[in-house]
Motif scaffolding. Structure first.
Motif, PDB file in Angstrom:
ATOM      1  N   LEU A   1      18.211   7.631   4.503  1.00 52.80           N
ATOM      2  CA  LEU A   1      19.079   6.571   4.017  1.00 52.80           C
ATOM      3  C   LEU A   1      18.806   6.336   2.539  1.00 52.80           C
ATOM      4  O   LEU A   1      17.674   6.491   2.070  1.00 52.80           O
ATOM      5  N   ILE A   2      19.841   5.911   1.790  1.00 52.66           N
ATOM      6  CA  ILE A   2      19.676   5.751   0.353  1.00 52.66           C
ATOM      7  C   ILE A   2      18.639   4.682   0.009  1.00 52.66           C
ATOM      8  O   ILE A   2      17.889   4.826  -0.963  1.00 52.66           O
ATOM      9  N   GLU A   3      18.548   3.629   0.815  1.00 48.62           N
ATOM     10  CA  GLU A   3      17.538   2.597   0.543  1.00 48.62           C
ATOM     11  C   GLU A   3      16.134   3.167   0.658  1.00 48.62           C
ATOM     12  O   GLU A   3      15.251   2.862  -0.161  1.00 48.62           O
ATOM     13  N   ASP A   4      15.903   3.988   1.688  1.00 49.52           N
ATOM     14  CA  ASP A   4      14.591   4.605   1.865  1.00 49.52           C
ATOM     15  C   ASP A   4      14.306   5.619   0.763  1.00 49.52           C
ATOM     16  O   ASP A   4      13.168   5.748   0.292  1.00 49.52           O
ATOM     17  N   GLY A   5      15.350   6.353   0.344  1.00 50.67           N
ATOM     18  CA  GLY A   5      15.168   7.330  -0.721  1.00 50.67           C
ATOM     19  C   GLY A   5      14.825   6.680  -2.040  1.00 50.67           C
ATOM     20  O   GLY A   5      13.944   7.157  -2.776  1.00 50.67           O
ATOM     21  N   LEU A   6      15.503   5.589  -2.370  1.00 51.38           N
ATOM     22  CA  LEU A   6      15.197   4.876  -3.615  1.00 51.38           C
ATOM     23  C   LEU A   6      13.781   4.303  -3.579  1.00 51.38           C
ATOM     24  O   LEU A   6      13.064   4.335  -4.585  1.00 51.38           O
ATOM     25  N   ASP A   7      13.374   3.802  -2.421  1.00 47.87           N
ATOM     26  CA  ASP A   7      12.027   3.258  -2.326  1.00 47.87           C
ATOM     27  C   ASP A   7      10.979   4.355  -2.464  1.00 47.87           C
ATOM     28  O   ASP A   7       9.916   4.138  -3.044  1.00 47.87           O
ATOM     29  N   ARG A   8      11.275   5.536  -1.954  1.00 48.13           N
ATOM     30  CA  ARG A   8      10.353   6.665  -2.119  1.00 48.13           C
ATOM     31  C   ARG A   8      10.190   7.001  -3.600  1.00 48.13           C
ATOM     32  O   ARG A   8       9.072   7.217  -4.081  1.00 48.13           O
ATOM     33  N   VAL A   9      11.306   7.054  -4.337  1.00 44.33           N
ATOM     34  CA  VAL A   9      11.230   7.342  -5.769  1.00 44.33           C
ATOM     35  C   VAL A   9      10.494   6.215  -6.491  1.00 44.33           C
ATOM     36  O   VAL A   9       9.685   6.466  -7.396  1.00 44.33           O
ATOM     37  N   ARG A  10      10.751   4.972  -6.095  1.00 37.63           N
ATOM     38  CA  ARG A  10      10.049   3.846  -6.726  1.00 37.63           C
ATOM     39  C   ARG A  10       8.536   3.988  -6.573  1.00 37.63           C
ATOM     40  O   ARG A  10       7.778   3.783  -7.529  1.00 37.63           O
TER      41      ARG A  10
END
Length: 276
Positions: free
Chosen positions: A222-231
């Motif tokens: 999911l995009i929310e999980d992907g953004l948090d991974r990059v963060r």
């Protein structure tokens, strides 16, 4: 009831000829596949900038990974260029589709945005005029985009967003987050669209990471999980160079299932110099 027929066995010569024919066909398919991969990679290299601008206190780096490991020509792009008044412009975007038409549309956007940014200093105006110009060519495609304008004298960053994925920021002491800047519709959808501008001063040394959704969203993520991974990656690599961090962030695309192409643009900056 008919008796079963026993299949006839081919001669050794017929079998050899068949094997040679299948081998030749397989070789042709492999060569065609490789040619497609090389064509996609060559076209993408020509569409993307050969280098990015830098200046004292600023490192910039970018990475691109083609869709399906090089089988398709993607519409993701990044760009960076100096502006006539001494500022720097940076952009990242994603065109709908994965074909030659998408790549050509991406090229049109890059050229249009560069030309407009040379005469318009407000990123919202740059985005709006690019949007209207793209609509005038009557294409059925659309694109998401983020455009930044950095003033190296004041270290002020002005940005506008057209339906694009959020940016990720980090500081040298390991803090990190995801921007929540307002934005407008993707480019190429509606005429007269307004694009609000976010203004910030880079008063703390750190990093800004722009990316496309191929880095953070896919069948496996999911995009929310992907953004948090990059963060978390940005926070954990606060001391990395722009080049090193770009590699790390692009590697996160493997967790998405990697069916889309992916682009990353990293700006690593010092803090704004305060007047004495």
């Amino acid at each position: 009831m008919n008796p079963r027929r026993t299949p006839r066995s081919g001669s050794a010569e017929e079998l050899l000829n068949t094997l040679q024919s299948l081998t030749a066909r397989a070789r042709q398919e492999v060569e065609l596949h490789q040619a497609r991969v090389e064509l996609a990679q060559a076209l993408q290299r020509e569409m993307l900038p050969a280098s990015l601008p830098t200046l004292p206190g600023l490192q910039s780096a970018a990475r691109y990974a083609p869709a399906r490991h090089g089988l398709d020509i993607g519409g993701d792009w990044y760009d960076g260029f100096p502006l006539p008044d001494g500022a720097l412009g940076f952009a990242i975007g994603d065109v709908q589709g994965h074909d030659v038409e998408a790549a050509a549309f991406m090229g049109q956007i890059r050229i249009a945005m560069r030309a407009i940014a040379a005469t318009a200093s407000d990123p919202g105006d740059v985005m709006a005029r690019t949007n209207d110009l793209l609509l005038s060519v009557d294409s059925a495609l659309f694109a998401t985009c983020t455009f930044l304008r950095l003033d190296p004298r004041t270290w002020e960053l002005h940005s506008a967003r057209a339906g694009h994925v959020a940016c990720v920021w980090g500081t040298v002491d390991g803090l990190s987050g995801i921007t929540e800047d307002p934005g407008g519709l993707p480019l190429g959808i509606a005429a007269g669209e307004h694009y609000p501008v976010t203004r910030r001063t880079l008063d703390t040394a750190g990093t800004l990471v722009l990316l496309t959704d191929g880095v953070v969203e896919g069948p496996s993520l999911l995009i929310e999980d992907g953004l948090d991974r990059v963060r978390r990656l940005v926070g954990a690599h606060s001391g990395a160079s722009a080049e090193e961090l770009a590699d790390e962030v692009l590697g996160a695309a493997e967790f998405t299932g990697h069916e889309d192409d992916a682009a990353v643009l990293v700006l690593r900056h010092e803090a704004a110099r305060r007047p004495r």
